[in-house]
Design a protein around this motif. Structure first.
Motif, PDB file in Angstrom:
ATOM      1  N   TYR A 145       0.833  -1.199   0.000  1.00  0.00           N
ATOM      2  CA  TYR A 145       0.000   0.000   0.000  1.00  0.00           C
ATOM      3  C   TYR A 145       0.878   1.264   0.000  1.00  0.00           C
ATOM      4  N   CYS A 146       0.747   2.066  -1.051  1.00  0.00           N
ATOM      5  CA  CYS A 146       1.601   3.253  -1.188  1.00  0.00           C
ATOM      6  C   CYS A 146       0.912   4.500  -0.640  1.00  0.00           C
ATOM      7  N   CYS A 147       1.693   5.300   0.047  1.00  0.00           N
ATOM      8  CA  CYS A 147       1.215   6.593   0.519  1.00  0.00           C
ATOM      9  C   CYS A 147       2.349   7.592   0.368  1.00  0.00           C
ATOM     10  N   GLY A 148       2.032   8.863   0.542  1.00  0.00           N
ATOM     11  CA  GLY A 148       3.086   9.881   0.428  1.00  0.00           C
ATOM     12  C   GLY A 148       2.515  11.205  -0.019  1.00  0.00           C
ATOM     13  N   GLU A 149       3.187  12.274   0.406  1.00  0.00           N
ATOM     14  CA  GLU A 149       2.643  13.609   0.168  1.00  0.00           C
ATOM     15  C   GLU A 149       3.227  14.255  -1.082  1.00  0.00           C
ATOM     16  N   ARG A 177       4.230  19.057   1.535  1.00  0.00           N
ATOM     17  CA  ARG A 177       5.377  19.112   2.457  1.00  0.00           C
ATOM     18  C   ARG A 177       5.768  20.563   2.722  1.00  0.00           C
ATOM     19  N   GLN A 178       5.805  21.345   1.650  1.00  0.00           N
ATOM     20  CA  GLN A 178       6.181  22.762   1.854  1.00  0.00           C
ATOM     21  C   GLN A 178       5.195  23.469   2.784  1.00  0.00           C
ATOM     22  N   GLY A 179       3.928  23.057   2.718  1.00  0.00           N
ATOM     23  CA  GLY A 179       2.913  23.656   3.595  1.00  0.00           C
ATOM     24  C   GLY A 179       2.814  22.955   4.943  1.00  0.00           C
ATOM     25  N   GLU A 180       3.782  22.070   5.206  1.00  0.00           N
ATOM     26  CA  GLU A 180       3.837  21.327   6.478  1.00  0.00           C
ATOM     27  C   GLU A 180       2.570  20.526   6.755  1.00  0.00           C
ATOM     28  N   GLN A 181       2.006  20.017   5.652  1.00  0.00           N
ATOM     29  CA  GLN A 181       0.809  19.176   5.756  1.00  0.00           C
ATOM     30  C   GLN A 181       1.140  17.694   5.642  1.00  0.00           C
ATOM     31  N   HIS A 182       2.437  17.367   5.518  1.00  0.00           N
ATOM     32  CA  HIS A 182       2.794  15.991   5.131  1.00  0.00           C
ATOM     33  C   HIS A 182       2.344  14.945   6.147  1.00  0.00           C
TER      34      HIS A 182
END
Ligand code: PGA
Length: 252
Positions: A125-129, A134-139
């Protein structure tokens, strides 16, 4: 803890090239460290051939996608039972390219995970931001949502059979890799999220890193506590680099 090095071939290679790569991997399989599991995910047309060639070796063949239904009028789709019947043992689901180009949602990917478990195949199962997340610190929030919405309904014994791959989208095919520290930070967060869903079972769930993982950066990544191997794209298309990655995984 298991260590897994999986190669995602994406939409690359013709029949001859695929056969050459499978045979090059089969030829070396027995020389590789025993502790590492080796998975290859060729495109659909080559799965049956790959599964036949790896039979009796330690290589597992995975598909890159599947449909959630058992059967039916779904033109162009492939069921879990079909994959199982030709010797495919695993399946990548929720890859960011499927989310981006084929509009796969967490809920839809969660149904595929469930279908795979019911069919006896190992879901990866793949996940990732995304970069802007990431730049918006939502990762962390994004990955937590991906994990809980797709895997949250599984009980602990089902979750124990899932493999998670963390692939920051900004690192896929870009040559940009998460630093070992960035990756470890997210892997630890994923494990904590899994622990919230499944308790101690989470400690044994392999969490693979993916995104421009190559022989020259894999040792730093794989040596991190919560990184249990890799999901490899570009570097899985050549036998030498993929085998080197499996060897590095074996040192963990
Ligand atoms: P990459 O792809 O290694 O080419 O970045 C990884 C993946 O998408 O699984």
């Amino acid at each position: 803890m298991r260590t897994i090095v999986a190669g995602n071939w994406k939409m690359h290679k013709d029949r001859t090239e695929a056969l050459d790569l499978v045979m090059a991997l089969v030829a070396e399989a027995e020389t590789l460290p025993a502790g590492v599991e080796m998975v290859i995910a060729p495109p659909y047309p080559f799965l049956a051939m790959a599964a036949e060639r790896v039979r009796g070796t330690r290589i597992t063949v995975a598909a890159q996608n599947c449909h959630e239904a058992k059967q039916g009028a779904y033109t162009g789709e492939v069921s879990v039972a079909m994959l199982g019947s030709i010797g495919v043992g695993a399946c990548i689901v929720g890859h960011s390219e499927r989310r981006q180009y084929f509009n796969e949602t967490d809920a839809a990917v969660g149904r595929k995970v469930k279908a795979l478990l019911e069919g006896g195949l190992m879901p990866i199962y793949c996940c990732g931001e995304l970069l802007e997340e990431r730049q918006g610190e939502q990762h962390f929030a994004v990955v937590e949502r991906q994990i809980t919405e797709a895997l949250g309904a599984l009980d602990a014994s089902a979750l124990a059979r899932v493999v998670v791959a963390y692939e920051p989208v900004w690192a896929i095919g870009t040559g940009l890799t998460a630093s070992p520290e960035q990756a470890q930070e997210m892997h630890a967060f994923i494990r904590k999220t899994l622990r919230g869903l499944a308790g101690d079972v989470a400690d044994a769930i392999p969490i693979l890193y993916g995104g421009s993982c190559k022989p020259d950066n894999a040792a730093g990544l794989f040596s991190q506590q919560d990184i249990n191997g890799g999901l490899i794209g570009g570097a899985a298309l050549e036998a030498a680099s993929f085998l080197e990655l499996v060897r590095i995984g074996g040192r963990k």
